[in-house]
Structures are given as C-alpha cells and as structure tokens.
Design an enzyme around this catalytic site. Structure first.
Site, mmCIF file in Angstrom:
data_model
loop_
_atom_site.group_PDB
_atom_site.id
_atom_site.type_symbol
_atom_site.label_atom_id
_atom_site.label_comp_id
_atom_site.label_asym_id
_atom_site.label_seq_id
_atom_site.Cartn_x
_atom_site.Cartn_y
_atom_site.Cartn_z
ATOM 1 N N HIS A 206 13.536 -10.593 18.503
ATOM 2 C CA HIS A 206 14.817 -11.004 19.074
ATOM 3 C C HIS A 206 14.630 -11.570 20.474
ATOM 4 C CE1 HIS A 206 14.089 -6.605 19.506
ATOM 5 N NE2 HIS A 206 14.127 -6.928 20.779
ATOM 6 N N ARG A 304 0.986 -7.066 21.906
ATOM 7 C CA ARG A 304 1.703 -5.984 21.211
ATOM 8 C C ARG A 304 2.936 -6.622 20.584
ATOM 9 N NH1 ARG A 304 6.318 -3.175 21.921
ATOM 10 N NH2 ARG A 304 6.396 -0.958 21.469
ATOM 11 N N ASP A 306 6.224 -6.610 19.040
ATOM 12 C CA ASP A 306 7.301 -5.636 19.063
ATOM 13 C C ASP A 306 8.184 -5.709 17.816
ATOM 14 O OD1 ASP A 306 8.956 -3.744 20.680
ATOM 15 O OD2 ASP A 306 10.439 -5.333 20.432
ATOM 16 N N GLU A 348 3.645 -3.050 16.348
ATOM 17 C CA GLU A 348 4.513 -1.919 16.646
ATOM 18 C C GLU A 348 5.446 -1.775 15.453
ATOM 19 O OE1 GLU A 348 8.040 0.243 18.476
ATOM 20 O OE2 GLU A 348 8.106 -1.867 18.005
ATOM 21 N N ASP A 418 8.823 5.320 23.958
ATOM 22 C CA ASP A 418 9.927 5.519 23.031
ATOM 23 C C ASP A 418 10.083 6.990 22.664
ATOM 24 O OD1 ASP A 418 11.145 3.041 22.727
ATOM 25 O OD2 ASP A 418 9.595 2.329 21.351
ATOM 26 N N ARG A 542 15.771 7.970 26.669
ATOM 27 C CA ARG A 542 14.328 7.690 26.666
ATOM 28 C C ARG A 542 13.803 7.570 28.096
ATOM 29 N NH1 ARG A 542 13.933 2.543 22.887
ATOM 30 N NH2 ARG A 542 15.822 2.072 24.042
HETATM 31 C C1 GLC Z 1 10.494 -1.493 20.173
HETATM 32 C C2 GLC Z 1 10.341 -0.932 21.563
HETATM 33 C C3 GLC Z 1 11.607 -0.241 21.963
HETATM 34 C C4 GLC Z 1 12.744 -1.230 21.895
HETATM 35 C C5 GLC Z 1 12.811 -1.922 20.524
HETATM 36 C C6 GLC Z 1 13.701 -3.122 20.551
HETATM 37 O O1 GLC Z 1 10.656 -0.515 19.239
HETATM 38 O O2 GLC Z 1 9.242 -0.079 21.633
HETATM 39 O O3 GLC Z 1 11.507 0.322 23.235
HETATM 40 O O4 GLC Z 1 13.956 -0.569 22.146
HETATM 41 O O5 GLC Z 1 11.547 -2.396 20.129
HETATM 42 O O6 GLC Z 1 13.089 -4.167 21.251
#
Ligand code: GLC
Length: 765
Positions: A206, A304, A306, A348, A418, A542
């Site tokens: 996003h 990374r 996401d 992730e 997280d 968090r």
């Molecule tokens: C990933 C991140 C988290 C975030 C989510 C949306 O899971 O680690 O912190 O809220 O993506 O970008």
C-alpha cells in the site's frame, strides 16, 4: 527489420516495438521477447559485461511468473520493455562499489547463511535521533556484534498518523526528521565500510493516501484510480468482506474506506490512510518496480517486503497468500537478480505456519522467491513453550512443517516492533491433544498477566470480538518477567527473568537462520508508557514495546552487578558463541531430537566441521536428561559446551540442566580441567543427640549413591545447619541427598533430591 536500440537518457513513454504482430502470433513469444531485449541492450554490454548473462539466466523465470499474471498479449511487450528499461537505468545509476559487491555475491550467493551473521533492528529516531547521529552509534552496534541491520521505515511518510512509517508518501525521499536521501546513502556506505549489511523496508502492499498516485486518483485521474482498488458502491466490497479478516479491528474496522470527494470506496486493509495497490494492473507492477530499483540503489543489501500476503485479491477468498502474490514476488525476484543479485528479499508474512514457509519458495520454487522470511512460527511457539513449560507443541509444529529450502534461511526473532500473534494452528494443537483456541487464549492470558503464576507484563492488542482471542504487546524483558521482578525488587525473580530471556535467545541464535535482536533487549529495556501522552501513538499499544533507547542504561553495561551488565555480557557471549560454532551455518543438516521430557527442546545440527546438540530446558525446575535417551552418538560423559566454552563432565550418565538452562554441546576427548573448585553445601536437618548428617550423591566424591560411602559427618557448628566444604572437579553437575545416621546406621534419608554445580555455594533450606 532494423532493430532499434534504446538510449536510456532519451526514453519517453512511447516504446517502439521490434516484433511484428505476425511474429508474435506464430513464434515462441518468450524467446522472441528475450532476444529482443538482449539485442536492445547490446550497446551496454561493454560497460556491464554481466548483463547479457544475467538476462539469459533469469528471463525465463521472469516471463513464466509475469505472464501467468498479466498474460502474453502483444501489448505486454511494451510493459516488459519498460520494466527492463528500469533495470538498465538502475544499472547505469548504480554505484561502482555496489556493482562490485553484486558480482562478488553472485559467486557466493549464500553469504547470508553464515554463522557470522547477527541481525539487529531499530528505529532511527528512537535509537539515535537521526541518520547522522546513527553513524555515531556504529561502535555500539559493533561491540554487540551486529552486522545485519534493519532500519525501521525511514522513507518519507505522510504527516500525522503513519503506522510507524508504514504509510509512505514518497519512496524517493527520506523522512525529513531523520535526514536526507544523501544521509541515507552515506550511512549505507559507512555501514558497509564497517562490515554491516543494511536492510530497508519496501512497503509494497500500500501507499499513503497522500502519495502522488493516490492524490492523482483522488482528483479524478482514471489512470491512477486504477492503481488502487476503487468501487462505486458497497456491492463488491460487501461480497469481499464476507471472507476477509480485519487486521486492525479496533482502530480500522472493515477493509474499505469511503471518500466523498470521488464518491468511491477504496480498499484499505490496514489503516484508512494506507491504500492497497492494485497489482492486477501491470502499470502498478512497473511503477513499484521502479521504486524498488531506486531504493536498491541506496546501497541496501536486503529489502524487507512488507505485508506480502495481502498483495493479491480474489473474490471468495480471504485474500491472503494467493498464488498470484507468490508469482508477483517471483517475478520481482528474477528482475532484481538481473539488476542487483547481491540484494536479498526478506518476506514479512505473519500468517499460518503452513503458509509462511511458502514465501521461501517450496514445492519446486526453491530459490525463486524470497531468500529470507520472518520465522513467526518459531517465535510464537517459543513464547508458548516458556509459559507452559512444555515443549510438545513447538516440537510437533516444527516437525510437521516443510524445511526452509537449502538456498534460503529464516530470520529468527523473539520480539520485533509488532505485536505477537499466536500463530498456533488448530491442526497442530490437536496433534498434541490441545484445543487451538484454548491454547491461544492461554497465551494471551498468560502474557497479559491474567493467570496466577504469570510473571509477564503485556497488553492485549486487537482482541477479536467473536473469539475473544488477542495478540500481545510488550517488550521481551517485560514479557519475560523482568519488569515485575524489578518493581517488586525480587532478586530471584530478576535472576529467573534473565534466564528466560537468554533461554529464548539461545534458540534463535542456534536455529537455522539469522538471529534478529530488537535493540534494547540486550540491556533489558522494559515497557515504555510515554506513548500514552502522544496523541499520534496513544491508540496503538504496539508503541509500548518500541521504547526510546536509554543510553544511561547502556552505560551501565560496564558496571558489574547491574542487570544491564549481566544481560549485555550474556548477549555478547551468545554472539561470540554463535560465531565460533560451525554447525550453526545454514548448510548444516538439522533435525529435532524428541526426548520424552516435557520441558526439553532439543535439536542437532551437523556440519562437515562439527556436530552440535542444542538442549534447552523450558522449566523453572532443573531437569536431568539421561544420556541413554539421546541418539547413540551423543551418549557421552564429556562434552564441550560451546556456549560457555568449557568442558563439562556429566557423571552418572545424566545431563543436568539448570532451571531455564541450555547447552550447545559437542563431543570431546578433552577431560574437564582437573582444577578443583571449592564447593560449600549447607543443609538444614534437625537431629537428636548422637545423630549425625552425611551426604551421598551421584559422583564418586559423594559415594556414587552407595550409602556406605556417604561422606561426613557434616559440621554442625551452626546447628540446625550442617555444612561441608569440599574440593570437587570443576564444572561438574551433581545430585545428592542427606542421610541421618545413629551409631553408624542410617535412620533417615532426605525426602528431596538436590542438585548443584561444583564451585557454587548453596544452602538448602
Ligand atoms: C507490517 C508491519 C506493521 C504494519 C503493517 C502495515 O505488518 O510490520 O507494523 O502495521 O505491515 O503496513
């Protein structure tokens, strides 16, 4: 037909095609496209001699995954050429040192599997202030042994709420509070000179709704409206909603948000201000690739990626982990292998255990998807094992999952920025006769301190309205009991929590993969409640486990006796132990060793240099492991513990583990140092006149359990405490009992067995 070659400096949106419709229709499209590209970039082979080979090697993969999403229609040529033009532009912009590193890593592709690699993660602002000041903290990172550093999102986020930087407004600029793009490039160079690899976030699911594309969409530009998932009314969103979960039910319920300016519903899986990109549109594929190229050229060693499970939406599904999401990653992977083969992909994907491993490319896609993935399964199961003092579930779950493919690895962690999601599957729970829901509820209750025997200080995050299940926030130290013990000034509690922290860390340091330290854990940073006074953080707990680095506490690491000193020294010791244990290399063969003792988690890793057995005791009590229970090759008396780097002697065929203790054992022919250690044992025994107290135990010095050879009598001068001073061989763990004698006859045995280690001084009251 005269071929047109491409000059990157004069590229415009219009791309002339060399292949005719007729050829496209009749020929082998993949081959035609590949040849066309190779021809187009010919003028650049002299400066970039590897380009041709890399296209030859990776194009087929790219084609296979790309066309399985977007098809191979004639017009796809234009998209593909645009994509490859981005690669070429990237190559032309890429700095010399990076080009060189790429070539070195092409020859040593599995560099990240080395036991030398130790990871760390931090927020630049909370840890150091800004990018420039972070440079000053490099000596600290080096002191700790970190050489794989993930900097939390630092690209320019939207103003105000931004989900900790995961709402990016501009991928080509840095968060102004942290510095400039130049500062980032400079930092990356300095880190490399110091031998530290850099990991950066690529937020690919996003953009912020303030991103240029979203703004254009908001002002009615149809090309950019197609960059996102937009709907005129609720009909289709409602059809999707039937199958979707809510990631943030508390502060962002639902998966769609309404914008009156355009009278449309937009897909927003996370916060309202994070708009999901529409990867069904090749324009998005290309545009995001361009951003990726730009980011890679800052000099990062690993991206990374996401929130990758959410990349592809399919009606009638929960829109996670779709095969197309994997294809997208594989297509991008093939492209980056052409531009920057030295750069890794780290997924992730915090999803069900069976799904996570797929991001490492199992089932024939080995080495074609991500190189690394967060091992959320190991993480959540370790916390479960610690709370329940039982390792059946972790062993079963790990043994049922496919292994990480040979050319990939895990990122093993205990805490990250997280919450902890209890990724415990119903199926695996049922295998150990547990109910998945109850087990997950137990974890939440335990770590939010609701259970009587809990030491944890955590908070429920995003409780699910229907099931009551919730994820958990809290720092490692607070969840492991350090916060509570410090508040209650409980020395034993402090000892126990330090042992718990190191027990968990010992597994992530020795399991296949890169251990990731959340910076601050090494000095025991507890929960930080200052977020409650910040309106931008207040609603998202968090932040409780994202504390500002307390450098005053860091200074205490040099002061013996402090908690900071104890923890930091243990961390250092663990980093050193990892780096000198060849069996920790990713190429080792590993297997779980299942022992019939509830609290013991045991696995073996064998490399061509050395075999090592890793044993961890998740119980608050000491545990004896009869060596007869171990695979034959481990039935030994003498071991070198690679963690403490000492030779240990487990006489009486038993390995004794301290409460929350662990060993990294390797067989040895060395004998333990014969140097004797003063050992003082104190027992409390009430006696009548004429009665004496003796000791008998499992080592020869204590009569090898033969009561006739019991030693004593002990010294009763501070009756009812009976004491004895002995010299025993160093590093020996032993068990004993007291016996009471009258007229040389045994009249009573102690009701309990005791255990201790030579060199200690222990009173058994
Ligand atoms: C990933 C991140 C988290 C975030 C989510 C949306 O899971 O680690 O912190 O809220 O993506 O970008």
């Amino acid at each position: 037909m005269a071929l047109k070659t491409w000059n990157p400096r004069s590229v415009s949106q219009y791309i002339p095609l060399n292949i005719s419709r007729k050829e496209w229709k009749r020929g082998d499209r993949r081959e035609l496209m590949k040849r066309d590209l190779m021809e187009r970039y010919k003028p650049h082979y002299r400066r970039h001699p590897y380009l041709k080979k890399r296209i030859e090697k990776n194009f087929d993969d790219f084609w296979r995954f790309y066309t399985s999403i977007y098809g191979d229609g004639y017009e796809q040529q234009r998209w593909i050429i645009r994509i490859f033009n981005s690669i070429l532009q990237g190559l032309l912009d890429r700095k010399k040192d990076m080009l060189q590193l790429d070539q070195e890593r092409e020859k040593n592709q599995l560099w990240f599997q080395s036991e030398e690699i130790v990871g760390g993660v931090l927020y630049v602002d909370l840890f150091a202030g800004d990018l420039k000041k972070l440079r000053e903290k490099i000596p600290y990172l080096k002191e700790l042994g970190i050489n794989f550093l993930h900097l939390m999102p630092l690209l320019r986020p939207r103003d105000g709420l931004n989900d900790g930087g995961y709402a990016v407004q501009n991928y080509r600029d840095v968060d102004r509070r942290l510095g400039t793009y130049d500062d980032l490039r400079k930092l990356s160079r300095v880190l490399h000179n110091e031998g530290i690899n850099l990991v950066l976030d690529f937020v690919m699911n996003h953009t912020a709704k303030e991103h240029g594309w979203a703004q254009a969409a908001m002002s009615g530009h149809t090309r950019y409206q197609r960059f996102y998932h937009m709907f005129d009314d609720r009909t289709i969103p409602d059809m999707y909603e039937n199958h979707l979960i809510e990631v943030f039910p508390d502060f962002a319920p639902g998966n769609f948000s309404y914008y009156p300016q355009i009278d449309k519903w937009v897909w927003t899986t996370f916060y309202e201000f994070q708009w999901d990109l529409n990867y069904a549109n090749p324009d998005v594929f290309h545009a995001m690739f361009d951003e990726m190229v730009h980011l890679v050229n800052t000099g990062t060693d690993c991206l990374r990626l996401d929130a990758v499970p959410y990349l592809w939406k399919k009606l009638g599904t929960h829109c996670q982990n779709q095969e197309e999401a994997h294809h997208l990653l594989r297509a991008y992977r093939a492209l980056l292998k052409i531009l920057s083969p030295g750069v890794l992909f780290m997924a992730e994907a915090i999803v069900a255990p069976q799904e996570i491993v797929r991001y490492l490319g199992v089932d024939g896609f080995e080495g074609k998807e991500c190189d690394l993935a967060y091992n959320a399964t190991l993480m959540s199961h370790l916390w479960h094992a610690l709370a329940s003092e039982n390792t059946h579930l972790i062993r079963t779950s790990l043994s049922k999952l496919p292994r990480a493919p040979r050319n990939t690895s895990w990122v093993n962690y205990i805490r990250c920025h997280d919450d902890i999601g209890w990724g415990i599957s119903d199926e695996f729970a049922a295998d150990v006769h547990q109910n998945g829901h109850h087990t997950r509820m137990f974890c939440t209750d335990f770590y939010t301190g609701k259970l009587a025997n809990s030491y944890a200080e955590g908070y429920a995050f995003q409780r699910d309205y229907y099931s009551g299940e919730a994820r958990v926030s809290g720092t490692t130290a607070s969840l492991a009991g350090l916060q509570k013990a410090m508040v209650e000034a409980e020395d034993l509690g402090i000892d126990d929590s330090i042992r718990r922290i190191m027990l968990l860390k010992n597994v992530i340091f020795s399991w296949k993969g890169i251990p990731l330290i959340y910076l601050g854990d090494e000095i025991g940073q507890t929960n930080d409640y200052t977020y409650l006074s910040n309106p931008l953080k207040l609603r998202d707990n968090r932040w409780v486990h994202r504390p500002r680095m307390l450098w005053d506490k860091v200074d205490l690491r040099d002061m013996p006796g402090t908690i900071e000193h104890r923890l930091f020294s243990e961390f250092r010791k663990m980093v050193d132990a990892r780096k000198r244990t060849p069996a920790i290399h990713g190429a080792s063969k590993d297997r779980l060793v299942i022992l019939d003792i509830d609290s013991i988690f045991c696995f073996e890793r064998c490399s061509k240099h050395q075999d090592t057995l890793f044993l961890s005791n998740f119980s608050r009590e000491p545990v004896h492991v009869p060596t007869g229970m171990l695979p034959e090759k481990w039935q030994k008396r003498h071991f070198r513990d690679l963690y403490s780097d000492r030779v240990l002697d487990f006489s009486f065929n038993e390995i004794v583990l301290e409460p929350y203790g662990f060993y990294w054992l390797t067989g040895t022919n060395e004998k333990p140092s014969i140097e004797a250690e003063n050992t003082i044992i104190d027992v409390i025994v009430e006696t009548e006149f004429g009665e004496n107290v003796y000791l008998v135990g499992n080592i020869p010095e204590l009569g090898s359990w033969n009561p006739d050879k019991a030693i004593g009598p002990l010294d009763p001068s501070s009756y009812p405490s009976w004491e004895i001073h002995m010299k025993l061989p160093a590093n020996t763990y032993f068990e004993f009992q007291w016996v009471k004698k009258r007229n040389g006859q045994i009249i009573e045995w102690s009701p309990d067995k005791y255990w201790m280690k030579s060199g200690d001084e222990i009173s058994y009251y």
